[in-house]
Design an enzyme around this catalytic site. Structure first.
Site, PDB file in Angstrom:
ATOM      1  N   HIS A  91       0.811  -1.226   0.000  1.00 44.68           N
ATOM      2  CA  HIS A  91       0.000   0.000   0.000  1.00 44.68           C
ATOM      3  C   HIS A  91       0.845   1.278   0.000  1.00 44.68           C
ATOM      4  O   HIS A  91       0.308   2.366  -0.153  1.00 44.68           O
ATOM      5  CB  HIS A  91      -0.959  -0.010   1.201  1.00 44.68           C
ATOM      6  CG  HIS A  91      -2.052  -1.025   1.052  1.00 44.68           C
ATOM      7  ND1 HIS A  91      -3.294  -0.712   0.549  1.00 44.68           N
ATOM      8  CD2 HIS A  91      -2.079  -2.353   1.292  1.00 44.68           C
ATOM      9  CE1 HIS A  91      -4.037  -1.804   0.501  1.00 44.68           C
ATOM     10  NE2 HIS A  91      -3.326  -2.818   0.945  1.00 44.68           N
TER      11      HIS A  91
ATOM     12  N   ASP B 217       3.518   9.323  -1.140  1.00 41.79           N
ATOM     13  CA  ASP B 217       2.315   8.574  -0.768  1.00 41.79           C
ATOM     14  C   ASP B 217       2.102   7.482  -1.805  1.00 41.79           C
ATOM     15  O   ASP B 217       2.234   7.737  -3.002  1.00 41.79           O
ATOM     16  CB  ASP B 217       1.100   9.519  -0.768  1.00 41.79           C
ATOM     17  CG  ASP B 217       0.144   9.219   0.373  1.00 41.79           C
ATOM     18  OD1 ASP B 217       0.086   8.062   0.803  1.00 41.79           O
ATOM     19  OD2 ASP B 217      -0.551  10.155   0.824  1.00 41.79           O
TER      20      ASP B 217
HETATM   21  P1  ADQ Z   1      -3.041   6.206   4.411  1.00 41.65           P
HETATM   22  O1  ADQ Z   1      -1.632   6.653   4.577  1.00 41.65           O
HETATM   23  O2  ADQ Z   1      -3.804   6.063   5.653  1.00 41.65           O
HETATM   24  O3  ADQ Z   1      -3.147   4.856   3.565  1.00 41.65           O
HETATM   25  P2  ADQ Z   1      -4.960   7.468   2.478  1.00 41.65           P
HETATM   26  O4  ADQ Z   1      -4.803   6.748   1.197  1.00 41.65           O
HETATM   27  O5  ADQ Z   1      -5.229   8.920   2.306  1.00 41.65           O
HETATM   28  O6  ADQ Z   1      -3.706   7.342   3.438  1.00 41.65           O
HETATM   29  O7  ADQ Z   1      -6.172   6.816   3.235  1.00 41.65           O
HETATM   30  C1  ADQ Z   1      -6.662   7.347   4.430  1.00 41.65           C
HETATM   31  C2  ADQ Z   1      -8.129   6.986   4.616  1.00 41.65           C
HETATM   32  O8  ADQ Z   1      -8.525   7.377   5.923  1.00 41.65           O
HETATM   33  C3  ADQ Z   1      -9.038   7.705   3.623  1.00 41.65           C
HETATM   34  O9  ADQ Z   1     -10.061   6.840   3.227  1.00 41.65           O
HETATM   35  C4  ADQ Z   1      -9.581   8.885   4.439  1.00 41.65           C
HETATM   36  O10 ADQ Z   1     -10.883   9.303   4.094  1.00 41.65           O
HETATM   37  C5  ADQ Z   1      -9.594   8.322   5.840  1.00 41.65           C
HETATM   38  N1  ADQ Z   1      -9.344   9.414   6.802  1.00 41.65           N
HETATM   39  C6  ADQ Z   1      -8.254  10.178   6.896  1.00 41.65           C
HETATM   40  N2  ADQ Z   1      -8.417  11.100   7.880  1.00 41.65           N
HETATM   41  C7  ADQ Z   1      -9.639  10.907   8.385  1.00 41.65           C
HETATM   42  C8  ADQ Z   1     -10.407  11.535   9.420  1.00 41.65           C
HETATM   43  N3  ADQ Z   1      -9.955  12.577  10.120  1.00 41.65           N
HETATM   44  N4  ADQ Z   1     -11.616  11.052   9.674  1.00 41.65           N
HETATM   45  C9  ADQ Z   1     -12.089  10.003   8.987  1.00 41.65           C
HETATM   46  N5  ADQ Z   1     -11.439   9.393   8.003  1.00 41.65           N
HETATM   47  C10 ADQ Z   1     -10.222   9.821   7.705  1.00 41.65           C
HETATM   48  C11 ADQ Z   1      -2.191   3.912   3.030  1.00 41.65           C
HETATM   49  C12 ADQ Z   1      -1.123   4.498   2.100  1.00 41.65           C
HETATM   50  C13 ADQ Z   1      -1.782   5.290   0.974  1.00 41.65           C
HETATM   51  C14 ADQ Z   1      -2.768   4.388   0.226  1.00 41.65           C
HETATM   52  C15 ADQ Z   1      -3.702   3.680   1.190  1.00 41.65           C
HETATM   53  C16 ADQ Z   1      -4.535   2.613   0.478  1.00 41.65           C
HETATM   54  O11 ADQ Z   1      -0.224   5.329   2.824  1.00 41.65           O
HETATM   55  O12 ADQ Z   1      -0.816   5.783   0.075  1.00 41.65           O
HETATM   56  O13 ADQ Z   1      -3.543   5.183  -0.657  1.00 41.65           O
HETATM   57  O14 ADQ Z   1      -2.984   3.023   2.228  1.00 41.65           O
HETATM   58  O15 ADQ Z   1      -3.731   1.730  -0.225  1.00 41.65           O
END
Ligand code: ADQ
Length: 483
Positions: free
Chosen positions: A158, A371
């Site tokens: 991921h 990311d």
């Molecule tokens: P993350 O580093 O956690 O994921 P991201 O892909 O943005 O980053 O996913 C975060 C998730 O958490 C999103 O669905 C977002 O809506 C949710 N989220 C974030 N802050 C929130 C809040 N305050 N309240 C509720 N929900 C919140 C890791 C990798 C990424 C990759 C994903 C999936 O680092 O690069 O995209 O896995 O593979």
């Protein structure tokens, strides 16, 4: 259909139908419900050294078996807080300066992977399809092979995969690359990640790399097996989010946000509180927007939602303090009695509430320093009103930048460039916004989380069906040495 067995560090505590569940958990549950299978991993609980390890607790619901286990304090410290989050995570995100190269934590990492394999292998049946998730569990496939498992086993990363030069800084770099060659299928978000991995395979002599005709995968031939390396850019539950955002536009939370803005434009950022997300640089860029274009003072608000994560790791405590100081400083300097420039919140919100916030924001500001994909960028686009969409300002270092070509793409380190693009986004005319949004939402509708999951499972099964989504993926420009 063969049974699916999914392993992730943490089994997400999801209750059916709850809209709180993230897209990945929803996709995993949907796959397991359809195909039947097991979701195996840590249950989030810690036990003391002297306590007896009770082994996995098995619960069943709707064809899904949840097999979850606690971890001992030392295991958790070395495997999770140590090697996974203080060595691999920074290295995978190009932060060599923050990586801790400690042999003791590597031993803990290997120990927990071996423990997972001990507990999981007796549960497997011959025709199971096994799907391992993320950097916490790189050696799990080879541990399962050592226990005689002959099933098809796939791995999806991921995070980004760094350049070969960067990866070689890790003492166990060759061992972990060889461990990845114990899988039948290894998936990455982007072609860059796959290329960097292929370079590591070549450099360590783990296998011979060949490009496949579909333009999105590689064959890695090792003495033991042929491994497929392929790009599967993760996506979101697009249709569901579009509906949620439409409904949330009328919710009480969205109304309260709108009323509190009294006509000001909103810039939104939503991230886990993590140093890879580029938050200090983002705060600086916002300050630069207020300085270079002072007409925005009292007219634009920036809402940054950042719930703390991994708070046991020192670097996460440091960045939290840094951001509190920065937000305090910027607000202290620019705030008026009726306007606070940065609304900085350290908490989580439900998906519906977030969807309403995204829809109301004129600009989605997503500026990670690195990311794997960044789902927030895609979620922001899906939640826009298609007749009056906001603008996505997106870091070139997020995997999402490969697909979200209607965004304003920025270098997150260049705060002046980010400020300029924020200004451009805040003043962009409807026609350009419509055009930019249309190309991005079309891609998200075509390639959603279900398609992502189906592609991975089909490729793991070994059929050509795994290439069904290839035409919607950005094709790979493989370096000459692999072509
Ligand atoms: P993350 O580093 O956690 O994921 P991201 O892909 O943005 O980053 O996913 C975060 C998730 O958490 C999103 O669905 C977002 O809506 C949710 N989220 C974030 N802050 C929130 C809040 N305050 N309240 C509720 N929900 C919140 C890791 C990798 C990424 C990759 C994903 C999936 O680092 O690069 O995209 O896995 O593979």
């Amino acid at each position: 259909m063969d049974r699916l067995v999914i392993i992730s560090n943490r089994v997400a505590p999801v209750t059916e139908g709850k809209s709180q569940a993230g897209g990945l958990a929803v996709a995993i549950l949907e796959a397991l419900r359809r195909q039947g299978g097991i979701w195996f991993g840590w249950n989030g609980e810690m036990i003391e050294e002297e306590q007896t390890d009770p082994g996995p607790t098995i619960t069943e619901s709707e064809q899904i078996t949840y097999a979850t286990m606690p971890l001992k304090r030392r295991d958790l410290e070395e495997y999770y807080n140590g090697y996974a989050n203080a060595t691999l995570w920074p290295l995978l995100h190009y932060r060599l300066d923050l990586a801790n190269f400690d042999n003791a934590t590597y031993e803990g990492y290997r120990r927990v992977n071996a423990l997972f394999a001990d507990r999981l292998s007796p549960m497997l049946r011959d025709k199971d399809l096994v799907w391992v998730h993320d950097y916490h569990l790189i050696p799990l496939g080879s541990e399962l092979r050592q226990r005689g498992c002959r099933q098809r086993i796939g791995f999806f990363l991921h995070t980004p995969w760094p350049s070969s030069e960067m990866w070689q800084a890790l003492p166990a770099h060759a061992e972990l690359v060889r461990a990845l060659c114990a899988y039948d299928l290894v998936g990455f978000h982007t072609a860059d990640d796959l290329n960097c991995f292929a370079q590591c395979v070549t450099n360590t002599g783990a296998g011979a790399v060949e490009v496949m005709e579909d333009g999105v995968s590689l064959r890695i031939v090792t003495p033991e097996r042929v491994v497929t390396g392929r790009v599967f850019p993760i996506s979101i539950d697009t249709a569901h989010l579009e509906t949620l955002a439409r409904q949330a536009a009328r919710s009480s939370h969205t109304r309260r946000l709108r009323d509190s803005l009294v006509g000001r434009s909103l810039i939104i950022g939503v991230d886990r509180l993590d140093y890879s997300k580029g938050l200090p640089q983002r705060f600086n860029a916002f300050q630069e927007l207020l300085e270079r274009y002072p007409q925005n003072q009292s007219r634009v608000s920036f809402l940054q939602i950042a719930p703390p994560s991994r708070s046991d790791v020192t670097e996460y405590q440091q960045i939290r303090r840094e951001l509190e100081t920065m937000a305090g400083h910027i607000n202290g300097h620019y705030a008026e009695f009726d306007w606070v420039p940065i609304r900085y919140l350290n908490k989580s919100f439900g998906r519906r509430t977030l969807a309403g916030f995204y829809r109301h924001a004129r600009v989605g500001l997503v500026t990670p320093l690195r990311d794997g994909m960044n789902l927030v960028a895609k979620e922001y686009v899906a939640c826009q009103n298609p007749e009056d969409p906001g603008v996505l300002v997106l870091s070139r270092f997020a995997g999402a930048a490969r697909e979200m070509d209607g965004a304003l793409i920025v270098n997150p380190y260049d705060t002046a460039e980010v400020a300029e693009n924020l200004q451009r986004a805040l003043h962009m005319g409807l026609e350009e916004r419509l055009e930019r949004h249309a190309t991005m939402i079309a891609q998200l509708r075509r390639y959603d989380i279900t398609r992502w999951r189906e592609d991975f499972v089909a490729a793991l099964e070994g059929g050509n069906a795994g290439n069904a989504g290839a035409e919607s993926l950005p094709s790979i420009d493989f370096p000459r040495q692999f072509a």
